[in-house]
Design a protein around this motif. Sequence first.
Motif, mmCIF file in Angstrom:
data_model
loop_
_atom_site.group_PDB
_atom_site.id
_atom_site.type_symbol
_atom_site.label_atom_id
_atom_site.label_comp_id
_atom_site.label_asym_id
_atom_site.label_seq_id
_atom_site.Cartn_x
_atom_site.Cartn_y
_atom_site.Cartn_z
ATOM 1 N N ASN A 198 47.256 49.940 45.226
ATOM 2 C CA ASN A 198 47.877 49.465 44.014
ATOM 3 C C ASN A 198 48.261 48.096 44.195
ATOM 4 O OD1 ASN A 198 48.144 52.016 41.878
ATOM 5 N ND2 ASN A 198 48.401 52.482 44.146
ATOM 6 N N GLN A 199 48.295 47.168 43.241
ATOM 7 C CA GLN A 199 48.576 45.871 43.322
ATOM 8 C C GLN A 199 50.084 45.616 43.384
ATOM 9 O OE1 GLN A 199 47.755 43.198 39.976
ATOM 10 N NE2 GLN A 199 48.208 41.213 41.180
ATOM 11 N N TYR A 200 50.808 46.220 42.508
ATOM 12 C CA TYR A 200 52.319 46.368 42.563
ATOM 13 C C TYR A 200 52.853 47.999 42.675
ATOM 14 C CZ TYR A 200 52.220 41.793 40.950
ATOM 15 O OH TYR A 200 51.936 40.349 40.604
ATOM 16 N N VAL A 201 53.566 48.018 43.573
ATOM 17 C CA VAL A 201 54.346 49.444 43.898
ATOM 18 C C VAL A 201 55.668 49.256 44.168
ATOM 19 C CG1 VAL A 201 54.206 51.498 45.254
ATOM 20 C CG2 VAL A 201 52.034 50.059 44.947
ATOM 21 N N LEU A 202 56.465 50.183 43.362
ATOM 22 C CA LEU A 202 57.942 50.193 43.619
ATOM 23 C C LEU A 202 58.404 51.671 44.088
ATOM 24 C CD1 LEU A 202 60.769 48.941 43.205
ATOM 25 C CD2 LEU A 202 60.605 49.849 40.684
ATOM 26 N N GLY A 236 50.114 45.615 49.163
ATOM 27 C CA GLY A 236 50.570 46.225 50.573
ATOM 28 C C GLY A 236 51.683 45.480 51.312
ATOM 29 N N LYS A 237 52.163 44.240 50.508
ATOM 30 C CA LYS A 237 53.217 43.448 51.521
ATOM 31 C C LYS A 237 54.318 43.619 50.727
ATOM 32 C CE LYS A 237 49.964 40.251 53.593
ATOM 33 N NZ LYS A 237 49.508 38.934 53.736
ATOM 34 N N ILE A 238 55.491 43.491 51.336
ATOM 35 C CA ILE A 238 56.880 43.875 50.649
ATOM 36 C C ILE A 238 57.289 42.398 50.028
ATOM 37 C CG2 ILE A 238 59.249 44.307 51.251
ATOM 38 C CD1 ILE A 238 58.492 46.170 53.528
ATOM 39 N N ILE A 239 57.541 42.498 48.782
ATOM 40 C CA ILE A 239 58.163 41.571 48.099
ATOM 41 C C ILE A 239 59.707 41.190 48.358
ATOM 42 C CG2 ILE A 239 58.410 40.293 45.636
ATOM 43 C CD1 ILE A 239 55.863 41.583 45.022
ATOM 44 N N PHE A 240 60.266 42.352 47.973
ATOM 45 C CA PHE A 240 61.675 42.685 48.210
ATOM 46 C C PHE A 240 62.018 44.313 48.757
ATOM 47 C CE2 PHE A 240 62.161 43.395 43.699
ATOM 48 C CZ PHE A 240 62.678 44.573 43.815
ATOM 49 N N LYS A 241 63.111 44.153 49.399
ATOM 50 C CA LYS A 241 63.644 45.563 49.904
ATOM 51 C C LYS A 241 65.028 45.403 49.702
ATOM 52 C CE LYS A 241 64.570 48.693 54.073
ATOM 53 N NZ LYS A 241 66.073 48.373 53.938
ATOM 54 N N TYR A 252 51.611 57.839 51.965
ATOM 55 C CA TYR A 252 52.260 56.603 51.327
ATOM 56 C C TYR A 252 51.644 55.368 51.808
ATOM 57 C CZ TYR A 252 56.559 53.337 51.547
ATOM 58 O OH TYR A 252 57.301 52.474 51.272
ATOM 59 N N LYS A 253 51.013 54.943 52.985
ATOM 60 C CA LYS A 253 50.345 53.532 53.054
ATOM 61 C C LYS A 253 49.159 53.694 52.215
ATOM 62 C CE LYS A 253 51.806 53.042 58.023
ATOM 63 N NZ LYS A 253 51.560 52.830 59.302
ATOM 64 N N GLN A 298 60.378 63.438 56.525
ATOM 65 C CA GLN A 298 59.798 63.041 57.695
ATOM 66 C C GLN A 298 59.212 61.582 57.302
ATOM 67 O OE1 GLN A 298 59.693 64.341 60.691
ATOM 68 N NE2 GLN A 298 59.123 62.307 61.103
ATOM 69 N N VAL A 299 58.690 61.363 56.104
ATOM 70 C CA VAL A 299 58.156 60.042 55.764
ATOM 71 C C VAL A 299 59.314 58.918 55.665
ATOM 72 C CG1 VAL A 299 58.537 60.157 53.314
ATOM 73 C CG2 VAL A 299 56.718 58.498 54.079
ATOM 74 N N ILE A 300 60.551 59.261 55.516
ATOM 75 C CA ILE A 300 61.629 58.486 55.526
ATOM 76 C C ILE A 300 61.889 58.242 56.837
ATOM 77 C CG2 ILE A 300 64.340 58.071 55.064
ATOM 78 C CD1 ILE A 300 63.946 60.093 52.566
ATOM 79 N N ALA A 301 61.718 59.163 57.723
ATOM 80 C CA ALA A 301 61.999 58.924 59.281
ATOM 81 C C ALA A 301 60.988 58.218 59.782
ATOM 82 C CB ALA A 301 62.045 60.026 59.868
ATOM 83 N N ASP A 302 59.551 58.193 59.334
ATOM 84 C CA ASP A 302 58.520 57.536 59.926
ATOM 85 C C ASP A 302 58.553 56.247 59.475
ATOM 86 O OD1 ASP A 302 57.471 59.763 61.224
ATOM 87 O OD2 ASP A 302 56.424 60.116 59.523
ATOM 88 N N LEU A 303 59.091 55.663 58.331
ATOM 89 C CA LEU A 303 59.205 54.287 57.652
ATOM 90 C C LEU A 303 60.414 53.638 58.716
ATOM 91 C CD1 LEU A 303 59.459 54.694 53.756
ATOM 92 C CD2 LEU A 303 57.656 53.941 55.286
#
Length: 237
Positions: free
Chosen positions: A149-153, A214-219, A142-143, A194-199
Amino acid sequence: MKSLKLKFSLTAIVFFITIAVFSQGQSANLLLDAFYTKVKAQKQPQIIDARGPEEFALNHIEGAVNFNLKSEDYEKHVTALNPSKPVFIYSIAAYRSGLLAADLGKRGFTEVYILEGGIASWIGGGKPFYSNLKSKLSLPEYKKIVSENQYVLVDIGSKYCATCKTVKPILESLRSQYGEKLKIIEIELEESPQVIADLKNVKVFPTLILYQNGKIIFKKDGLGDLKNDVDTALASR
């Protein structure tokens, strides 16, 4: 002294309101930490997974039993519960949990707690859970996608979540509009728990996260106006 008396009075009011609410057979929605604390305080907690049997078989809170109002053996399950002790209920959202909690209240259960955000909140908060499958996507993978990638949704949800299904056509529209500029990842509870748990940052389904380098723009906790939010975010960069 007045401040102390005021604090005591407010505490007493909250206490008596809580007692009054439960004496009327009503339920209380709790956020994850409060729900988890109350569960851990019980030696043998009465935890009910109000989802369907297919969902339960894939993943669930350890120690939970699975039934809801539509279960054929519903009366048998309810009879096995102790109405004088707390009951903890969760589903994938609030609908099935709410219906079950309301019925238990009518039957004299005085302490019924519903987990806000359901199984998404529990697993997404990193709490222990049972799963009969291995995640297709790992946290390192995931990481890697996010960083390369520049933009990831990222769309995190479940195939059993009604609101999650409404996200899919929006994602297809975004794919057509942005092409390779926007990398879209779809993570489902039934495939990669598991990846949901790890996040450790998922509270509800769906959860949408937009990254730039790699940085969150919005959640977003829930769908909202996803298309407009993505368009706005990418247009300003």
